[in-house]
Scaffold this active site. Structure first.
Site, PDB file in Angstrom:
ATOM      1  N   ASP A 130    -108.223-107.832  24.180  1.00  0.00           N
ATOM      2  CA  ASP A 130    -108.140-106.533  25.023  1.00  0.00           C
ATOM      3  C   ASP A 130    -107.632-105.430  24.210  1.00  0.00           C
ATOM      4  O   ASP A 130    -106.482-105.714  23.570  1.00  0.00           O
ATOM      5  CB  ASP A 130    -107.210-107.017  26.193  1.00  0.00           C
ATOM      6  CG  ASP A 130    -107.598-105.609  27.257  1.00  0.00           C
ATOM      7  OD1 ASP A 130    -108.106-106.001  28.369  1.00  0.00           O
ATOM      8  OD2 ASP A 130    -106.880-104.713  27.019  1.00  0.00           O
TER       9      ASP A 130
ATOM     10  N   ASP B  60    -115.821 -95.157  23.487  1.00  0.00           N
ATOM     11  CA  ASP B  60    -116.811 -96.141  23.310  1.00  0.00           C
ATOM     12  C   ASP B  60    -117.156 -96.575  22.065  1.00  0.00           C
ATOM     13  O   ASP B  60    -117.552 -97.603  21.580  1.00  0.00           O
ATOM     14  CB  ASP B  60    -118.202 -95.118  23.914  1.00  0.00           C
ATOM     15  CG  ASP B  60    -118.528 -95.268  25.335  1.00  0.00           C
ATOM     16  OD1 ASP B  60    -117.518 -95.893  26.106  1.00  0.00           O
ATOM     17  OD2 ASP B  60    -119.389 -94.605  25.685  1.00  0.00           O
TER      18      ASP B  60
ATOM     19  N   ASN C  99    -108.806 -93.066  26.108  1.00  0.00           N
ATOM     20  CA  ASN C  99    -109.975 -92.364  26.863  1.00  0.00           C
ATOM     21  C   ASN C  99    -109.327 -91.014  27.088  1.00  0.00           C
ATOM     22  O   ASN C  99    -109.708 -89.793  27.338  1.00  0.00           O
ATOM     23  CB  ASN C  99    -110.210 -92.947  28.208  1.00  0.00           C
ATOM     24  CG  ASN C  99    -111.282 -94.161  27.633  1.00  0.00           C
ATOM     25  OD1 ASN C  99    -112.129 -93.992  26.740  1.00  0.00           O
ATOM     26  ND2 ASN C  99    -111.581 -94.932  28.564  1.00  0.00           N
TER      27      ASN C  99
ATOM     28  N   GLU D  95    -112.773-102.978  28.140  1.00  0.00           N
ATOM     29  CA  GLU D  95    -112.201-103.154  26.732  1.00  0.00           C
ATOM     30  C   GLU D  95    -111.902-104.425  26.609  1.00  0.00           C
ATOM     31  O   GLU D  95    -111.209-105.055  25.735  1.00  0.00           O
ATOM     32  CB  GLU D  95    -111.382-102.030  26.664  1.00  0.00           C
ATOM     33  CG  GLU D  95    -109.716-102.705  27.261  1.00  0.00           C
ATOM     34  CD  GLU D  95    -109.911-101.973  28.780  1.00  0.00           C
ATOM     35  OE1 GLU D  95    -108.783-101.842  29.341  1.00  0.00           O
ATOM     36  OE2 GLU D  95    -110.874-101.866  29.256  1.00  0.00           O
TER      37      GLU D  95
END
Length: 298
Positions: A170, A187, A178, A209
Site C-alpha cells: 500500500d 495516478d 493527492n 493505492e
C-alpha cells in the site's frame, strides 16, 4: 496465426496445409484427435482448430466439445469443422457441439482462407474484450477479479511444488499526495508502483493505492526478500510533482501458504501483516505473525 488441423488422412492434412501455409500461418497437423487435444491444452497460442468430423479416437463432435471447454481457460479458440457429407443435421450437430464454422471437405483455397481471415478478426476481438475485462484501466495490471482468478490457478499448481506466497502493499500517505499535488500526480504514482511490481510475480491492483503479488513456488523467506527488494525500489522512485519531485514509500505485508489454505485466507493474512506494517511506522516489510507471535511459513 497458429492453426491445428485434424484429419484421419495424411493426404488431406497435406492438402489443407498447402492451402494455408503460404499465407504465413503455422500449421500443426494431427491424425490422432486425442493428441491434437493435448497439444491444444499445452499451446495457448493456437487460435484455430480445423477438424474433420470423421476422426479417432475422439470423433469430431467430441473434439469440438472438448476444445470448447478447454478454451474457457486458455483464451480464444475458433473451431471449424469439415466433412465431405454436408447436410443440415451434420451442420447443426457441429454447431451444437461448440463449432464456430463448418466447411465442406476438401475446401477451396479462397473459401478456407476467407474463413481464416474471419476467424482471426473474431479471435483478435475476443482477446481485446478479455484484456479490457481483466485489466485495470489506469495501470494495465490485473484487476481484482482477474487477479484472484490467476492467483487460484497459481496456488493450485504451486502449493504441491514449493508453496506459494503473497505480498500485499500500500502506498504510504497517498491521500497527502493527492491533496498536495492533485489526483493526476496520484495516478502517476500508482502507475509507477504498478510498473515496478509487474515483473515480481502475478501482480494486481486490488483497489485505490493497494496492490497484491502472488509468488508461485516461493516460501516465506524468499517472499520477504522479494518484498524488501520492492520496498527499496519504490523508495528510489522519483515522481514529478507540482512542488518538485515526490519520493514514495510503501508498506508491505507477506504471508505464505499453509495446509488447508485458500487464496482468500492467504491474502487476508498478508493484509493483517500490511496493517501491522502501516501501524508500526510504514515503509517496512512484515510477515504475518501467528497468535504466538511467530511468523507463519509453509
Amino acid at each position: 496465426m497458429q492453426i491445428v488441423i485434424v484429419d484421419s488422412s495424411r493426404v488431406v492434412l497435406q492438402i489443407i496445409a498447402s492451402l494455408i501455409e503460404p499465407r504465413g500461418h503455422d500449421v500443426h497437423a494431427f491424425t490422432d484427435s486425442a493428441q491434437a487435444l493435448d497439444f491444444l491444452a499445452a499451446t495457448p497460442a493456437v487460435r484455430v482448430l480445423i477438424t474433420s468430423l470423421e476422426v479417432r479416437p475422439l470423433c469430431g463432435l467430441e473434439l469440438c466439445w472438448s476444445a470448447r471447454l478447454l478454451a474457457e481457460g486458455r483464451g480464444p479458440l475458433h473451431v471449424i469443422t469439415m466433412s465431405s457429407a454436408r447436410n443440415v443435421r451434420s451442420l447443426a450437430e457441429a454447431l451444437d457441439s461448440g463449432a464456430d464454422d463448418f466447411i465442406e471437405k476438401p475446401p477451396s483455397a479462397e473459401e478456407l482462407n476467407a474463413r481464416l481471415r474471419a476467424a482471426e478478426r473474431l479471435t483478435t476481438m475476443q482477446e481485446e474484450l478479455i484484456r479490457l475485462a481483466e485489466t485495470d484501466p489506469l495501470t494495465g495490471s490485473y484487476n481484482r477479479r482477474a487477479f484472484f482468478n490467476r492467483a487460484r490457478k497459481a496456488a493450485e499448481q504451486s502449493r504441491r511444488s514449493g508453496g506459494v506466497s503473497a505480498i500485499l502493499l500500500d502506498i504510504d500517505h497517498f491521500k497527502r499526495i493527492n491533496d498536495e499535488h492533485g489526483h493526476d500526480v496520484g495516478d502517476v504514482a500508482i502507475k509507477a508502483v504498478a510498473d515496478l511490481i509487474s515483473g515480481a510475480g502475478i501482480a494486481g491492483r486490488l483497489g485505490g493505492e493497494e496492490f497484491a503479488v502472488i509468488l508461485p513456488g516461493c516460501g516465506l523467506s524468499l517472499a520477504l526478500a522479494r518484498a524488501e527488494s520492492l520496498r527499496v525500489g519504490v523508495q528510489a522512485l522519483h515522481i514529478p510533482g507540482s512542488k518538485g519531485p515526490i519520493r514514495l514509500t510503501c508498506s508491505f505485508g507477506v504471508s505464505s501458504w499453509v495446509d488447508g489454505d485458500s487464496v482468500e485466507a492467504l491474502i487476508k493474512r498478508a493484509d493483517v501483516a500490511l496493517y501491522a506494517a502501516k501501524s508500526g511506522g510504514r515503509n517496512q516489510v512484515l510477515p504475518y505473525q501467528g497468535h504466538d507471535g511467530v511468523a507463519v511459513a509453509s
